[in-house]
Design a protein around this motif. Structure first.
Motif, PDB file in Angstrom:
ATOM      1  N   VAL A 111      33.261  42.080  58.704  1.00  0.00           N
ATOM      2  CA  VAL A 111      33.546  40.601  58.669  1.00  0.00           C
ATOM      3  C   VAL A 111      32.173  39.437  58.760  1.00  0.00           C
ATOM      4  N   ASP A 112      32.542  38.721  57.805  1.00  0.00           N
ATOM      5  CA  ASP A 112      31.108  37.765  57.875  1.00  0.00           C
ATOM      6  C   ASP A 112      31.470  36.660  58.748  1.00  0.00           C
ATOM      7  N   ILE A 113      30.334  36.342  59.139  1.00  0.00           N
ATOM      8  CA  ILE A 113      30.153  35.507  60.493  1.00  0.00           C
ATOM      9  C   ILE A 113      29.512  34.273  59.848  1.00  0.00           C
ATOM     10  N   PRO A 114      30.000  32.997  59.899  1.00  0.00           N
ATOM     11  CA  PRO A 114      29.001  31.940  59.658  1.00  0.00           C
ATOM     12  C   PRO A 114      27.783  31.853  60.503  1.00  0.00           C
ATOM     13  N   GLU A 115      26.485  31.838  59.734  1.00  0.00           N
ATOM     14  CA  GLU A 115      25.198  31.956  60.392  1.00  0.00           C
ATOM     15  C   GLU A 115      24.912  30.507  61.010  1.00  0.00           C
ATOM     16  N   ARG A 116      25.118  30.223  61.863  1.00  0.00           N
ATOM     17  CA  ARG A 116      24.673  28.651  62.350  1.00  0.00           C
ATOM     18  C   ARG A 116      24.122  28.678  64.005  1.00  0.00           C
ATOM     19  N   TYR A 117      23.708  27.820  64.444  1.00  0.00           N
ATOM     20  CA  TYR A 117      23.013  27.659  65.608  1.00  0.00           C
ATOM     21  C   TYR A 117      24.219  26.591  66.365  1.00  0.00           C
ATOM     22  N   PHE A 118      24.891  27.346  67.266  1.00  0.00           N
ATOM     23  CA  PHE A 118      25.979  26.638  67.761  1.00  0.00           C
ATOM     24  C   PHE A 118      25.711  26.287  69.223  1.00  0.00           C
ATOM     25  N   GLU A 119      26.047  24.727  69.294  1.00  0.00           N
ATOM     26  CA  GLU A 119      25.729  23.992  70.323  1.00  0.00           C
ATOM     27  C   GLU A 119      26.833  24.298  71.567  1.00  0.00           C
ATOM     28  N   LEU A 120      26.881  23.544  72.507  1.00  0.00           N
ATOM     29  CA  LEU A 120      27.844  23.816  73.749  1.00  0.00           C
ATOM     30  C   LEU A 120      29.213  23.536  73.071  1.00  0.00           C
ATOM     31  N   GLY A 121      30.148  24.580  73.405  1.00  0.00           N
ATOM     32  CA  GLY A 121      31.535  24.368  72.980  1.00  0.00           C
ATOM     33  C   GLY A 121      31.847  24.619  71.738  1.00  0.00           C
ATOM     34  N   GLN A 122      30.868  25.020  70.577  1.00  0.00           N
ATOM     35  CA  GLN A 122      30.824  25.456  69.389  1.00  0.00           C
ATOM     36  C   GLN A 122      30.925  26.950  69.118  1.00  0.00           C
TER      37      GLN A 122
END
Length: 414
Positions: free
Chosen positions: A370-381
């Motif tokens: 499963v492909d996961i969106p590559e992002r830097y996640f902030e608090l609650g994201q």
């Protein structure tokens, strides 16, 4: 070219005094105007200017940049016309939302040995980023759901009244996640390390339940006896447990109520065969299991008969609860098979992973491949999956709550 011809004709006519300019000039001017009008009309239709000139300009520049990306990545078919090699690019369609904050991008599947993943789609989308991608039902197009990264999709509430007003806009059996995502009630897995915003995400969902016109029966199991237990005792002390034996008793009580609901709904199904609890206006029951790993660790020290009984109770809710309005929400830091049985995890339709988790955490939550969106996640994201809303992992942004949670609960209870 027509302009150059017109200038030449005027020069020659001035030298030879033939008198043809009065005919040629009129013809050229009319011809130029016709070409201009035709080209303008084609541009306006192609870029859907009937939806607004701003959308037309955004559509035009996005498509142009995408076509350049296709050329750079070699994502095209080769064709020959009059012995000249020509790049046959895939068709591109864009469907923007009314406020231009979101869109669906359709890129033609041109059936060559080239993967669309080799094309830097995000790079060509300016401020837009890809939420998720998939093949269309007829497999003729790759579909990309995109949103404008400049638009903050996270709600920020500085007062409980503002939060309550937003909740009132949503259906009684639906909970909002962010400005673009709302979901129905399902069995849920919420995963996130300490500091990922998992607890406040849970608070946001619980507070919404308390503000609905329909009464939500919320059960709290907190084996670590932490903040959720404190909140649970404030909301429903008789339905809150921290000791493992008490949690098992609470789970048995929950199952017994579900069994009674099953008998009640069975009679109503004669009027609507595929109806659910919401169709018959029944109250939902939510069993929130915080720090499930701690409970599972203690459970493993008990005799097999007790372990099997608990797994049976959990499985019954997970497998039968959707139609009856009974749901298990399991909250934990990691969802490894040693901590959460695979059959339970796979049958929880909604899964959240908040924060910047390890690759293995995503694999155990959503499965392999499963492909996961590559992002830097902030608090609650983080990312989530949900039937209909997101069949593949999609970005989500839980609300930022800048008010006293306990004070809000006290106000609601009073």
């Amino acid at each position: 070219m027509l302009t150059v011809i017109t200038i030449l004709v005027n020069y020659i006519d001035s030298q030879l005094e033939l008198g043809v300019t009065k005919y040629v000039n009129s013809f050229c001017i009319v011809f130029i105007l016709v070409i201009f009008l035709v080209q303008t009309t084609i541009w306006l239709i192609r870029n859907k200017a009937y939806k607004g000139i701003k959308q037309a300009m955004l559509h035009y520049f996005t498509v142009i940049k995408l076509r350049k990306s296709f050329l750079d990545a070699g994502y095209h078919n080769k064709r020959y016309y009059f012995n000249n090699e020509v790049a046959d690019l895939p068709k591109v369609k864009l469907e923007f939302s009314g406020d231009l904050s979101q869109a669906k991008l359709f890129i033609e599947n041109i059936n060559i040995n080239k993967n669309i993943g080799d094309v830097s789609v995000s790079f060509a989308l300016n401020n837009f980023i890809v939420d998720r991608s998939y093949l269309s039902n007829n497999e003729n197009f790759y579909v990309f759901e995109i949103h404008d990264s400049n638009i903050d999709r996270q709600y920020k509430f500085d007062s409980f009244d503002a939060f309550k007003n937003q909740s009132a806009l949503i259906d009684d059996y639906t909970l909002f996640i962010d400005k673009s995502i709302s979901i129905s009630l399902f069995g849920t897995l919420l995963v996130g390390m300490t500091g990922s915003g998992k607890t406040y995400a849970l608070y946001s969902l619980i507070l919404q339940m308390l503000t609905k016109n329909v009464h939500y029966n919320i059960y709290f199991a907190d084996p670590k006896n932490s903040s959720l237990a404190v909140l649970g005792e404030k909301i429903s002390k008789e339905n809150t447990a921290t000791d493992v034996e008490d949690i098992i008793d609470l789970l048995q009580k929950f199952n017994e109520l579900m069994r009674q609901r099953k008998a009640e709904i069975k009679e109503k199904l004669t009027t609507k065969l595929e109806g659910t609890y919401a169709d018959f206006q029944y109250e939902p029951y939510i069993f929130i299991f915080d720090e499930f790993a701690s409970f599972q660790t203690v459970l493993q020290t008990m005799e097999k008969k007790k372990r099997d009984e608990v797994m049976k109770l959990l499985s019954q809710v997970v497998l039968q609860g959707r139609q009856l309005g009974f749901f298990i929400w399991i909250v934990m830091q990691k969802s490894d098979a040693t901590l959460l049985p695979t059959n339970l995890r796979e049958n929880l339709p909604v899964k959240f992973v908040l924060g910047n988790a390890e690759k293995q955490t995503y694999i155990t939550a959503f499965g392999t491949g499963v492909d996961i969106p590559e992002r830097y996640f902030e608090l609650g994201q983080g990312v989530f999956t949900c039937p209909i809303v997101a069949n593949t992992p999609k970005n989500c942004h839980f609300s930022y709550l800048d008010f006293d949670i306990m004070e809000a609960v006290t106000h609601l209870k009073s």
